[in-house]
Scaffold this motif. Sequence first.
Motif, mmCIF file in Angstrom:
data_model
loop_
_atom_site.group_PDB
_atom_site.id
_atom_site.type_symbol
_atom_site.label_atom_id
_atom_site.label_comp_id
_atom_site.label_asym_id
_atom_site.label_seq_id
_atom_site.Cartn_x
_atom_site.Cartn_y
_atom_site.Cartn_z
ATOM 1 N N MET A 148 3.780 8.309 -1.870
ATOM 2 C CA MET A 148 4.070 7.371 -0.998
ATOM 3 C C MET A 148 4.092 7.916 0.243
ATOM 4 O O MET A 148 4.115 9.146 0.739
ATOM 5 N N GLY A 149 3.618 6.781 1.396
ATOM 6 C CA GLY A 149 3.496 7.172 2.814
ATOM 7 C C GLY A 149 4.295 5.953 3.438
ATOM 8 O O GLY A 149 4.030 4.970 2.920
ATOM 9 N N VAL A 150 4.730 6.184 4.514
ATOM 10 C CA VAL A 150 5.253 5.170 5.413
ATOM 11 C C VAL A 150 4.933 5.317 7.054
ATOM 12 O O VAL A 150 5.044 6.700 7.419
ATOM 13 N N SER A 151 4.554 4.578 7.619
ATOM 14 C CA SER A 151 4.180 4.603 9.160
ATOM 15 C C SER A 151 3.953 3.074 9.567
ATOM 16 O O SER A 151 3.988 2.143 8.821
ATOM 17 N N ASN A 152 3.797 3.121 10.975
ATOM 18 C CA ASN A 152 3.508 1.830 11.586
ATOM 19 C C ASN A 152 2.122 1.630 11.480
ATOM 20 O O ASN A 152 1.274 0.517 12.002
ATOM 21 N N ASN A 153 1.187 2.622 11.012
ATOM 22 C CA ASN A 153 -0.237 2.530 11.037
ATOM 23 C C ASN A 153 -0.715 2.617 9.468
ATOM 24 O O ASN A 153 -0.261 3.790 8.700
ATOM 25 N N ILE A 154 -1.494 1.762 9.126
ATOM 26 C CA ILE A 154 -1.505 1.787 7.541
ATOM 27 C C ILE A 154 -2.452 2.987 7.110
ATOM 28 O O ILE A 154 -2.312 3.397 6.016
ATOM 29 N N ILE A 155 -3.224 3.565 7.952
ATOM 30 C CA ILE A 155 -4.201 4.646 7.718
ATOM 31 C C ILE A 155 -3.422 5.799 7.643
ATOM 32 O O ILE A 155 -3.603 6.555 6.620
ATOM 33 N N GLU A 156 -2.271 5.995 8.539
ATOM 34 C CA GLU A 156 -1.370 7.187 8.481
ATOM 35 C C GLU A 156 -0.625 7.233 7.324
ATOM 36 O O GLU A 156 -0.491 8.247 6.588
ATOM 37 N N ALA A 157 -0.372 5.968 6.802
ATOM 38 C CA ALA A 157 0.702 5.921 5.543
ATOM 39 C C ALA A 157 -0.210 6.152 4.425
ATOM 40 O O ALA A 157 0.397 6.916 3.438
ATOM 41 N N SER A 158 -1.594 5.889 4.295
ATOM 42 C CA SER A 158 -2.268 5.911 3.327
ATOM 43 C C SER A 158 -2.855 7.604 3.343
ATOM 44 O O SER A 158 -2.818 7.927 2.101
ATOM 45 N N TRP A 159 -2.968 8.244 4.321
ATOM 46 C CA TRP A 159 -3.062 9.597 4.469
ATOM 47 C C TRP A 159 -1.972 10.335 3.766
ATOM 48 O O TRP A 159 -2.063 11.335 2.846
ATOM 49 N N GLN A 160 -0.725 9.973 4.188
ATOM 50 C CA GLN A 160 0.554 10.613 3.748
ATOM 51 C C GLN A 160 0.363 10.631 2.049
ATOM 52 O O GLN A 160 0.729 11.733 1.583
ATOM 53 N N ALA A 161 0.489 9.192 1.602
ATOM 54 C CA ALA A 161 0.397 9.179 0.007
ATOM 55 C C ALA A 161 -0.872 10.002 -0.513
ATOM 56 O O ALA A 161 -0.694 10.557 -1.621
ATOM 57 N N LEU A 162 -1.922 9.939 0.140
ATOM 58 C CA LEU A 162 -3.216 10.471 -0.534
ATOM 59 C C LEU A 162 -2.995 12.125 -0.496
ATOM 60 O O LEU A 162 -3.205 12.838 -1.560
ATOM 61 N N VAL A 163 -2.282 12.755 0.504
ATOM 62 C CA VAL A 163 -1.962 14.256 0.708
ATOM 63 C C VAL A 163 -1.028 14.618 -0.192
ATOM 64 O O VAL A 163 -0.994 15.533 -1.021
ATOM 65 N N ASP A 164 0.012 13.698 -0.501
ATOM 66 C CA ASP A 164 0.977 14.041 -1.630
ATOM 67 C C ASP A 164 0.459 14.115 -2.890
ATOM 68 O O ASP A 164 0.655 14.789 -3.955
ATOM 69 N N SER A 165 -0.372 13.023 -3.182
ATOM 70 C CA SER A 165 -1.032 12.886 -4.469
ATOM 71 C C SER A 165 -1.760 14.052 -4.649
ATOM 72 O O SER A 165 -1.732 14.834 -6.124
#
Length: 534
Positions: free
Chosen positions: A500-517
């Motif tokens: 999971m990722g959470v941000s007011n920026n969808i790209i940043e939230a995606s990055w968080q989830a990708l990195v965790d994965s």
Amino acid sequence: MTKIKIYDTTLRDGTQSEEINLSVQDKIRITRKLDDLGIHYVEGGWPGSNATDKEFFQEISNYELKNCKISAFGSTHMNRMKPEEDPNLAALIKSGAKVMSIFGKTWDFHATSALGVTLERNIELISNSIAYLRPHVDELFFDAEHFFDGFKANPEFTLSCLKAAHEAGADVLILCDTNGGSMPDYVAEACKTVLEKIPGCNIGIHAHNDCELAVANSLAAVKAGAVQIQGTMNGYGERCGNANLCSIIPNLELKLGYETIGKQNLGNLKIASTYITEIANLRPFLRQPFVGAAAFAHKGGVHVSAVLKDSKSYEHIDPLLVGNNRRVLLSDLSGKSNILYKAKQYGYDLDKNDPAVQTILAEIKERESIGFEYSAAEASFELLFFKAMGWSKRYFEFINFFVVDAKRKEDKEPFSEATVIVKVHGQENHTAASGDGPVNALDTALRKALEPFYPALKSVRLQDFKVRVLSGAVRQANGTSSNVRLLIESTDGKNQWTTMGVSNNIIEASWQALVDSINYKLFKDDPQKWPTSR
């Protein structure tokens, strides 16, 4: 102990769901799984209606089944034909099935309006069809279509239809709540009346779920004397679906004292449910009773504390009886008991006063206040937990990413490209990739940078991707904005995990989830991942 026969119609009624379309091989796989589960009858389809069902009966004859009998489905013969002239009945016989179910009209309204025959002729169609098929089969069932509506409108006619079917040789009279609108008390009363008025008959129940009562109606019918239940796995079917065998079977076995597939097979129920969900290419229903992932999931701290002491405090059965597992979820409702339970899953027998417990709990509550939801992303929580326990290894270091979207023509899709710079083992790697959207481009560029160092990542792929816009939250005095929560489900072909990722920026939230994965995959494969246990 009374034995109730289970008749599965997932391959026919289930496929009438608007979301489901099964190939012949799909049907074969499901049949074999149902056979392993101990289901007594599997209805393969209507060989007189389509080529797929006709081919299924040809193909299934090549398999040796241990438990289930294959049933063919059809209707009474056409009004203007004799039974021996009817192509539908001929197709049933040609299928080679030794069990058959045929349906006929038992509601006077349907006989005169839909079928366009007199009530007397309708009864003849039923009697003639069953008498014609009887010598060709070992078992023959009559599905009394719209029985409960017909019994309410004209009980004398409806009972005459059933009596004709019984006298012509039907082994079981299946009472169908075709419109799914009956109430359990009425179902029980009608079942008892049939058994009283037609001595020596056996009855079954085929219920639809339009009032969310198909399971309740099926159980009511059994208590009133039914010996067969027809339904589908996971409740698939037309409109609101059919009676859900995944609920009916354990209720009969564990609650009401009846024998169905046997308790030795009951432990395979969740596996069969999940397998059929995958074959149907559907998402599992999280809150499905007995077999759903949330059926034995606990979130509130008070609940978890009690379950740790004695699971029956918040569980009506042991989940292992149906092949399911207990799960403890993490959220801002969590207490120390939730953390202790998860710690034990990861190999740590922590004391409730351990500082790490409070640290993890505080971080969960803080993160969930901005939109994180660890109950939905257990892989991200596992990484958070081990960091709190001392795991500090970094598989790569972030330097920079750049994502661009460009639309050059009105009638063309936008073009997405991502550039990623990371450092691995002291070596800086700069990659770029295009993709179907910015997240796909970012994922491709990141893995392109890491796969030379970690070849195992080549097997990882994104399986599902969900975005939810969270309610606006005041960030500063200059106004409000909405965060997005992004969930990514990944798989390496053997296991699957959600980050999971959470941000007011969808790209940043995606990055968080990708990195965790990616970190989760590398962490689970790392033989040196475990810090010293406390």
